[in-house]
Design an enzyme around this catalytic site. Sequence first.
Site, PDB file in Angstrom:
ATOM      1  N   ARG A 171      44.555 -26.479  -0.910  1.00 51.15           N
ATOM      2  CA  ARG A 171      44.060 -26.871  -2.073  1.00 51.15           C
ATOM      3  C   ARG A 171      44.936 -27.677  -2.783  1.00 51.15           C
ATOM      4  NH1 ARG A 171      39.287 -24.078  -4.605  1.00 51.15           N
ATOM      5  NH2 ARG A 171      40.201 -24.215  -6.673  1.00 51.15           N
ATOM      6  N   ARG A 175      52.624 -34.348  -3.467  1.00 49.73           N
ATOM      7  CA  ARG A 175      52.748 -36.034  -3.571  1.00 49.73           C
ATOM      8  C   ARG A 175      54.164 -36.524  -3.652  1.00 49.73           C
ATOM      9  NH1 ARG A 175      49.002 -35.502  -8.398  1.00 49.73           N
ATOM     10  NH2 ARG A 175      47.197 -35.334  -7.502  1.00 49.73           N
ATOM     11  N   ARG A 248      38.122 -10.708  -5.991  1.00 49.76           N
ATOM     12  CA  ARG A 248      39.256 -10.567  -6.945  1.00 49.76           C
ATOM     13  C   ARG A 248      38.521 -10.922  -8.544  1.00 49.76           C
ATOM     14  NH1 ARG A 248      43.358  -8.101  -6.059  1.00 49.76           N
ATOM     15  NH2 ARG A 248      44.668  -9.488  -7.756  1.00 49.76           N
ATOM     16  N   ARG A 279      48.876 -16.701 -15.520  1.00 49.48           N
ATOM     17  CA  ARG A 279      48.917 -17.840 -16.353  1.00 49.48           C
ATOM     18  C   ARG A 279      48.328 -17.531 -17.729  1.00 49.48           C
ATOM     19  NH1 ARG A 279      44.168 -21.435 -13.259  1.00 49.48           N
ATOM     20  NH2 ARG A 279      42.502 -20.042 -13.718  1.00 49.48           N
ATOM     21  N   GLU A 299      45.682 -14.257 -18.282  1.00 55.60           N
ATOM     22  CA  GLU A 299      45.176 -13.742 -17.317  1.00 55.60           C
ATOM     23  C   GLU A 299      45.714 -12.921 -16.320  1.00 55.60           C
ATOM     24  OE1 GLU A 299      43.135 -17.028 -15.167  1.00 55.60           O
ATOM     25  OE2 GLU A 299      42.472 -18.162 -16.911  1.00 55.60           O
ATOM     26  N   TYR A 347      33.924 -19.817  -2.324  1.00 55.29           N
ATOM     27  CA  TYR A 347      34.716 -20.393  -3.316  1.00 55.29           C
ATOM     28  C   TYR A 347      34.481 -21.609  -3.829  1.00 55.29           C
ATOM     29  CZ  TYR A 347      39.847 -20.233  -5.160  1.00 55.29           C
ATOM     30  OH  TYR A 347      40.721 -20.061  -5.921  1.00 55.29           O
ATOM     31  N   ASP A 349      33.594 -24.828  -6.505  1.00 55.19           N
ATOM     32  CA  ASP A 349      33.949 -25.385  -7.763  1.00 55.19           C
ATOM     33  C   ASP A 349      32.729 -25.597  -8.357  1.00 55.19           C
ATOM     34  OD1 ASP A 349      36.630 -25.171  -8.165  1.00 55.19           O
ATOM     35  OD2 ASP A 349      36.966 -26.854  -6.896  1.00 55.19           O
TER      36      ASP A 349
HETATM   37  P1  FAD Z   1      28.044 -17.610 -11.764  1.00 57.12           P
HETATM   38  O1  FAD Z   1      28.580 -18.484 -13.227  1.00 57.12           O
HETATM   39  O2  FAD Z   1      28.802 -16.384 -11.520  1.00 57.12           O
HETATM   40  O3  FAD Z   1      26.421 -17.213 -12.402  1.00 57.12           O
HETATM   41  C1  FAD Z   1      25.840 -16.236 -11.566  1.00 57.12           C
HETATM   42  C2  FAD Z   1      25.043 -15.521 -12.823  1.00 57.12           C
HETATM   43  O4  FAD Z   1      24.295 -14.313 -12.188  1.00 57.12           O
HETATM   44  C3  FAD Z   1      25.970 -14.690 -13.982  1.00 57.12           C
HETATM   45  O5  FAD Z   1      25.827 -15.118 -15.236  1.00 57.12           O
HETATM   46  C4  FAD Z   1      25.593 -13.276 -13.673  1.00 57.12           C
HETATM   47  O6  FAD Z   1      25.908 -12.534 -14.849  1.00 57.12           O
HETATM   48  C5  FAD Z   1      24.308 -13.351 -13.115  1.00 57.12           C
HETATM   49  N1  FAD Z   1      24.029 -12.206 -12.338  1.00 57.12           N
HETATM   50  C6  FAD Z   1      24.570 -11.679 -11.524  1.00 57.12           C
HETATM   51  N2  FAD Z   1      23.653 -10.436 -10.973  1.00 57.12           N
HETATM   52  C7  FAD Z   1      22.708 -10.480 -11.711  1.00 57.12           C
HETATM   53  C8  FAD Z   1      21.676  -9.560 -11.737  1.00 57.12           C
HETATM   54  N3  FAD Z   1      21.442  -8.483 -10.927  1.00 57.12           N
HETATM   55  N4  FAD Z   1      20.519  -9.590 -12.521  1.00 57.12           N
HETATM   56  C9  FAD Z   1      20.713 -10.549 -13.467  1.00 57.12           C
HETATM   57  N5  FAD Z   1      21.935 -11.628 -13.532  1.00 57.12           N
HETATM   58  C10 FAD Z   1      22.666 -11.403 -12.724  1.00 57.12           C
HETATM   59  N6  FAD Z   1      35.354 -24.512 -11.179  1.00 57.12           N
HETATM   60  C11 FAD Z   1      35.602 -25.886 -11.273  1.00 57.12           C
HETATM   61  O7  FAD Z   1      34.719 -26.716 -10.986  1.00 57.12           O
HETATM   62  N7  FAD Z   1      36.878 -26.015 -12.318  1.00 57.12           N
HETATM   63  C12 FAD Z   1      37.585 -25.085 -12.728  1.00 57.12           C
HETATM   64  O8  FAD Z   1      38.598 -25.245 -13.140  1.00 57.12           O
HETATM   65  C13 FAD Z   1      37.175 -23.932 -12.326  1.00 57.12           C
HETATM   66  N8  FAD Z   1      37.872 -22.588 -12.809  1.00 57.12           N
HETATM   67  C14 FAD Z   1      37.467 -21.360 -12.378  1.00 57.12           C
HETATM   68  C15 FAD Z   1      38.203 -20.469 -13.004  1.00 57.12           C
HETATM   69  C16 FAD Z   1      37.890 -18.880 -12.790  1.00 57.12           C
HETATM   70  C17 FAD Z   1      38.714 -18.151 -13.432  1.00 57.12           C
HETATM   71  C18 FAD Z   1      36.661 -18.804 -11.958  1.00 57.12           C
HETATM   72  C19 FAD Z   1      36.291 -17.400 -11.911  1.00 57.12           C
HETATM   73  C20 FAD Z   1      36.195 -19.646 -11.589  1.00 57.12           C
HETATM   74  C21 FAD Z   1      36.424 -21.113 -11.704  1.00 57.12           C
HETATM   75  N9  FAD Z   1      35.637 -22.443 -11.245  1.00 57.12           N
HETATM   76  C22 FAD Z   1      35.977 -23.432 -11.658  1.00 57.12           C
HETATM   77  C23 FAD Z   1      34.311 -22.003 -10.514  1.00 57.12           C
HETATM   78  C24 FAD Z   1      33.070 -21.986 -11.413  1.00 57.12           C
HETATM   79  O9  FAD Z   1      33.195 -20.836 -12.368  1.00 57.12           O
HETATM   80  C25 FAD Z   1      31.876 -21.635 -10.613  1.00 57.12           C
HETATM   81  O10 FAD Z   1      31.895 -22.730  -9.493  1.00 57.12           O
HETATM   82  C26 FAD Z   1      30.553 -21.654 -11.031  1.00 57.12           C
HETATM   83  O11 FAD Z   1      30.587 -20.850 -12.354  1.00 57.12           O
HETATM   84  C27 FAD Z   1      29.453 -20.939 -10.353  1.00 57.12           C
HETATM   85  O12 FAD Z   1      28.071 -21.046 -10.931  1.00 57.12           O
HETATM   86  P2  FAD Z   1      27.197 -19.806 -10.206  1.00 57.12           P
HETATM   87  O13 FAD Z   1      25.914 -20.318 -10.932  1.00 57.12           O
HETATM   88  O14 FAD Z   1      26.948 -19.884  -8.719  1.00 57.12           O
HETATM   89  O15 FAD Z   1      27.852 -18.471 -10.708  1.00 57.12           O
HETATM   90  N1  UDP Z   2      49.204 -21.587  -6.302  1.00 53.23           N
HETATM   91  C1  UDP Z   2      50.492 -21.002  -6.374  1.00 53.23           C
HETATM   92  N2  UDP Z   2      51.260 -21.706  -7.449  1.00 53.23           N
HETATM   93  C2  UDP Z   2      50.792 -22.208  -8.597  1.00 53.23           C
HETATM   94  C3  UDP Z   2      49.251 -22.442  -8.446  1.00 53.23           C
HETATM   95  C4  UDP Z   2      48.532 -22.301  -7.378  1.00 53.23           C
HETATM   96  O1  UDP Z   2      51.237 -20.740  -5.487  1.00 53.23           O
HETATM   97  O2  UDP Z   2      51.712 -22.496  -9.472  1.00 53.23           O
HETATM   98  C5  UDP Z   2      48.598 -21.072  -4.993  1.00 53.23           C
HETATM   99  C6  UDP Z   2      47.815 -19.915  -5.077  1.00 53.23           C
HETATM  100  O3  UDP Z   2      47.857 -19.225  -3.906  1.00 53.23           O
HETATM  101  C7  UDP Z   2      46.348 -20.318  -5.324  1.00 53.23           C
HETATM  102  C8  UDP Z   2      46.153 -21.542  -4.758  1.00 53.23           C
HETATM  103  O4  UDP Z   2      47.508 -22.084  -4.644  1.00 53.23           O
HETATM  104  O5  UDP Z   2      45.703 -19.209  -4.942  1.00 53.23           O
HETATM  105  C9  UDP Z   2      45.023 -22.485  -5.221  1.00 53.23           C
HETATM  106  O6  UDP Z   2      45.639 -22.729  -6.501  1.00 53.23           O
HETATM  107  P1  UDP Z   2      44.197 -23.041  -7.650  1.00 53.23           P
HETATM  108  O7  UDP Z   2      44.908 -23.507  -8.690  1.00 53.23           O
HETATM  109  O8  UDP Z   2      43.480 -24.134  -6.793  1.00 53.23           O
HETATM  110  O9  UDP Z   2      43.411 -21.847  -7.794  1.00 53.23           O
HETATM  111  P2  UDP Z   2      42.286 -21.638  -8.811  1.00 53.23           P
HETATM  112  O10 UDP Z   2      42.708 -20.461  -9.580  1.00 53.23           O
HETATM  113  O11 UDP Z   2      41.677 -22.917  -9.363  1.00 53.23           O
HETATM  114  O12 UDP Z   2      41.192 -20.762  -7.984  1.00 53.23           O
END
Ligand code: FAD
Ligand code: UDP
Length: 366
Positions: A171, A175, A248, A279, A299, A347, A349
Site C-alpha cells: 500500500r 518515490r 485488530r 501514532r 493510538e 480492508y 477504504d
Molecule cells: P463501519 O463504519 O464499521 O459501519 C458498520 C456499522 O455497523 C457500525 O456503526 C457498527 O456499530 C454497526 N453494527 C455492527 N454490528 C451491528 C449490529 N449487530 N447491530 C447494529 N449495528 C451494528 N478509510 C479511508 O478511506 N481513509 C482513511 O484514512 C481511513 N483511516 C482509517 C483508520 C482506522 C483506524 C480505521 C479503523 C479505518 C480507516 N479507514 C479509512 C476505513 C474506513 O473507516 C472504512 O472504509 C469505513 O468506515 C467502512 O464503512 P462500513 O460502513 O463498512 O463500516
Molecule cells: N507502515 C510502516 N511504517 C509506517 C507506516 C506504515 O511500516 O510508518 C506499514 C505497516 O505495515 C502498515 C502498512 O505499512 O500496516 C500500511 O500502512 P497504512 O498507513 O496504509 O495503514 P492504515 O493504518 O491506513 O491501514
Amino acid sequence: MYDYLIVGAGLYGAVFANEAGKRGKTCLVIEKRGHIAGNVYTEKTEGINVHKYGAHIFHTSDKEIWDYINRFAEFNNYVNQPVARYKNECYNLPFNMNTFTKIWPDVFTPAEAKARIEEERRESFTKQPKNLEEQALNLVGKTIYEKLIKGYTGKQWGRACTELPAFIIKRLPVRFTFDNNYFNDRYQGIPIGGYTAIVEKMLEGCQVRLNTDFFSDKENFLACAKKIVYTGAIDRFYDYRFGALEYRSVRFETEVLDTDNFQGNAVINYTDAETPFTRIIEHKHFEFGTQPKTVISREYSSAWKPGDEPYYPVNDEKNGKLYLQYKALADKEERVIFGGRLGQYKYYDMHNVIREALNEAQRQLG
Ligand code: FAD
Ligand code: UDP
C-alpha cells in the site's frame, strides 16, 4: 413491512439507504452504537472535529466517487504528509527523496538513492518474497526497514514482519521525487464540517434507530423487511459456527491540551518498537485549525477480543480461508446482503465502501 432493513449506520449502510430512498423504497436503519457514521464518526471538541475512531483522510482516483461524495460536503485541500518519529529522529513518509536524503546524508540525487538502496538490497534480496520482511527488504533495504517499518508493523499487527503477508506493505508508495504526499490518488481532502454531517445528509428522511443491536431481536428484525443489508461482522451473523475471524482493534487515548500546536502535523507515526502507541493524531491540523487549544489521540493497536470494536480485518491466509466458508453461506442467502468492511471482511477504504454500496444498490434497485 419495510423494503430494506439496514444493519449499521456506517458509510456502507448510509450510502445504500440514500440510494434506496431516492428510488422510493422504505428503509429502517438500526445501529448498535449511540451515533451514526460508524468508524468515520467525527465529534466537535474545543471547536475541532475529532476523528473518534482514528484519522480518516478521503482519497480516491475514481472521479465518479469524488463527485458523489462532494454532493454531501465541501472538501478542503488537506494532503496527508505523515512524519515518522524514530527515537530522536524525524523522517518524512511515504518513502521518498526527503526520507532518503535524511537517512543517508551523503545521498542527494535519485540516482544516488537508488544506488544506495540497491547496495542494501543486494545483501538480503529474495526472488519471491514470502512475507512482509522479505518484501520490505527488497523494496527499500535494511536501514529503512529497521528504522521505519519493523517496529511500527510489529506494533500495528501484533506479530513479527516474518509472520505477515507481503501485500500489506504494498500500500505504501516508494518515490524518487521530493514528494511527501502519502497517497497516489488524484483527489484527496477532509470534509469541511466533519464526516458525521455527510452521513446525516445521506440518512435524511430515513428512519434510524440508535442503540439497537440486530442480535437483541434477530428474528423480528429479519421479519420486518423484505430484504436485509447487513454491515456487521459476518462471523457474528452465523454465530461463529466455523470459528471467529481475527481482527485488530485500536484503543484511542484522547486528550485536550492547553497549547495551540502540539506536534506541528496531523499524523506522527512512532516507528520504534519500544513506544507503546503506533501514532499520535493532532486533529486540528486536518482542517488547518487556529483554535487556542488542541486535541490529540494516541493510538494503541491491540488484538481483538469479544466486546471490543473490530477495526481491521486480518487478511492473511488462515482468515481468508475461514472467510470463504462464511461467504459460501452468505452467497446462498436470498434476502440478506452482506456489505462493508465487516460484512465482507475486507480492508476497504472509504472510497471502496462507497463504490461497493453504489454497485450493490444498482444491482438491487436498478
Ligand atoms: P463501519 O463504519 O464499521 O459501519 C458498520 C456499522 O455497523 C457500525 O456503526 C457498527 O456499530 C454497526 N453494527 C455492527 N454490528 C451491528 C449490529 N449487530 N447491530 C447494529 N449495528 C451494528 N478509510 C479511508 O478511506 N481513509 C482513511 O484514512 C481511513 N483511516 C482509517 C483508520 C482506522 C483506524 C480505521 C479503523 C479505518 C480507516 N479507514 C479509512 C476505513 C474506513 O473507516 C472504512 O472504509 C469505513 O468506515 C467502512 O464503512 P462500513 O460502513 O463498512 O463500516
Ligand atoms: N507502515 C510502516 N511504517 C509506517 C507506516 C506504515 O511500516 O510508518 C506499514 C505497516 O505495515 C502498515 C502498512 O505499512 O500496516 C500500511 O500502512 P497504512 O498507513 O496504509 O495503514 P492504515 O493504518 O491506513 O491501514
